[in-house]
Design an enzyme around this catalytic site. Structure first.
Site, PDB file in Angstrom:
ATOM      1  N   GLY A  46       0.825  -1.197   0.000  1.00  0.00           N
ATOM      2  CA  GLY A  46       0.000   0.000   0.000  1.00  0.00           C
ATOM      3  C   GLY A  46       0.858   1.244   0.000  1.00  0.00           C
ATOM      4  N   GLN A  51       2.854   9.935   1.319  1.00  0.00           N
ATOM      5  CA  GLN A  51       4.138   9.228   1.306  1.00  0.00           C
ATOM      6  C   GLN A  51       4.975   9.596   0.089  1.00  0.00           C
ATOM      7  OE1 GLN A  51       2.160   5.252   2.254  1.00  0.00           O
ATOM      8  NE2 GLN A  51       4.210   5.031   3.144  1.00  0.00           N
ATOM      9  N   CYS A  88       6.059  -0.278   7.143  1.00  0.00           N
ATOM     10  CA  CYS A  88       5.651   0.871   6.341  1.00  0.00           C
ATOM     11  C   CYS A  88       6.805   1.280   5.444  1.00  0.00           C
ATOM     12  CB  CYS A  88       5.252   2.020   7.267  1.00  0.00           C
ATOM     13  SG  CYS A  88       4.680   3.501   6.417  1.00  0.00           S
ATOM     14  N   LEU A  89       6.485   1.605   4.211  1.00  0.00           N
ATOM     15  CA  LEU A  89       7.524   2.055   3.287  1.00  0.00           C
ATOM     16  C   LEU A  89       8.176   3.353   3.753  1.00  0.00           C
ATOM     17  CD1 LEU A  89       5.778   1.270  -0.119  1.00  0.00           C
ATOM     18  CD2 LEU A  89       7.592  -0.044   1.016  1.00  0.00           C
ATOM     19  N   HIS A 130      -4.375   1.103   7.589  1.00  0.00           N
ATOM     20  CA  HIS A 130      -3.031   1.685   7.608  1.00  0.00           C
ATOM     21  C   HIS A 130      -2.946   2.860   6.621  1.00  0.00           C
ATOM     22  CE1 HIS A 130       1.511   1.156   7.820  1.00  0.00           C
ATOM     23  NE2 HIS A 130       1.372   1.894   6.726  1.00  0.00           N
ATOM     24  N   GLU A 131      -3.400   2.643   5.390  1.00  0.00           N
ATOM     25  CA  GLU A 131      -3.284   3.698   4.372  1.00  0.00           C
ATOM     26  C   GLU A 131      -4.236   4.856   4.653  1.00  0.00           C
ATOM     27  OE1 GLU A 131      -0.684   3.594   2.648  1.00  0.00           O
ATOM     28  OE2 GLU A 131      -0.255   1.488   3.030  1.00  0.00           O
ATOM     29  N   HIS A 134      -2.713   7.174   7.114  1.00  0.00           N
ATOM     30  CA  HIS A 134      -1.729   8.092   6.517  1.00  0.00           C
ATOM     31  C   HIS A 134      -2.393   9.402   6.072  1.00  0.00           C
ATOM     32  CE1 HIS A 134       2.221   6.266   6.296  1.00  0.00           C
ATOM     33  NE2 HIS A 134       1.724   5.130   5.843  1.00  0.00           N
TER      34      HIS A 134
END
Length: 156
Positions: A46, A51, A88-89, A130-131, A134
């Site tokens: 994701g 991000q 997480c990226l 999660h996304e 963000h």
């Protein structure tokens, strides 16, 4: 399509609340395409627009069942509970356990501006939460049940 730079946790843009997308423009379509390419290149499941430095309510997700693109996503229903290690990226190489709903239902727009409903359980439910977090400036470490630990030798 172009791969974009993923912002890391020290970047203050990740702590800001995103604005809703008012219209599906060619720039929004390009952003969706770029975000998918960036997510896949980074081996993520994701990616949210902040991000990649864009404060718009846009996310892309693929938990292995195909690409999901969500514009202005809103969680409208959730139930159950599950605890799973999340990464997480934007926090490369670390993970921590987080409690999330086992099931979520999200209302959003697709790239054509049509309203869609996405329902997810287990990993998809985690990714949707999660996304969406963000988009409100929340990182998984804010909800972690334990301190994040380095995994895979620090490689995401």
């Amino acid at each position: 399509m172009a791969k974009r730079k993923i912002r890391i946790s020290t970047d203050e843009i990740l702590r800001k609340k995103c604005r809703p997308v008012a219209a599906i423009t060619p720039n929004v379509i390009t952003l969706l395409d770029d975000m998918a390419e960036t997510m896949y290149a980074a081996n993520g499941v994701g990616l949210a627009a902040p991000q990649v430095g864009i404060l718009k309510r846009i996310v892309v997700i693929d938990v292995g069942t195909g690409l999901i693109e969500l514009i202005n996503p809103e969680i409208v229903e959730s139930s159950g509970s599950q605890v799973c290690d999340e990464g997480c990226l934007s926090i490369p190489g670390y993970s921590a356990p987080v409690e999330r709903p086992e099931y979520v239902k999200v209302k959003a727009l697709n790239r054509k501006g049509e309203e869609i409903i996405v329902e997810g359980r287990e990993l998809l439910a985690i990714a949707l939460c999660h996304e969406t977090d963000h988009l409100d400036g929340i990182l998984y470490i804010d909800k972690a049940l334990e301190e994040p630990v380095l995994v895979n030798g620090g490689k995401q």
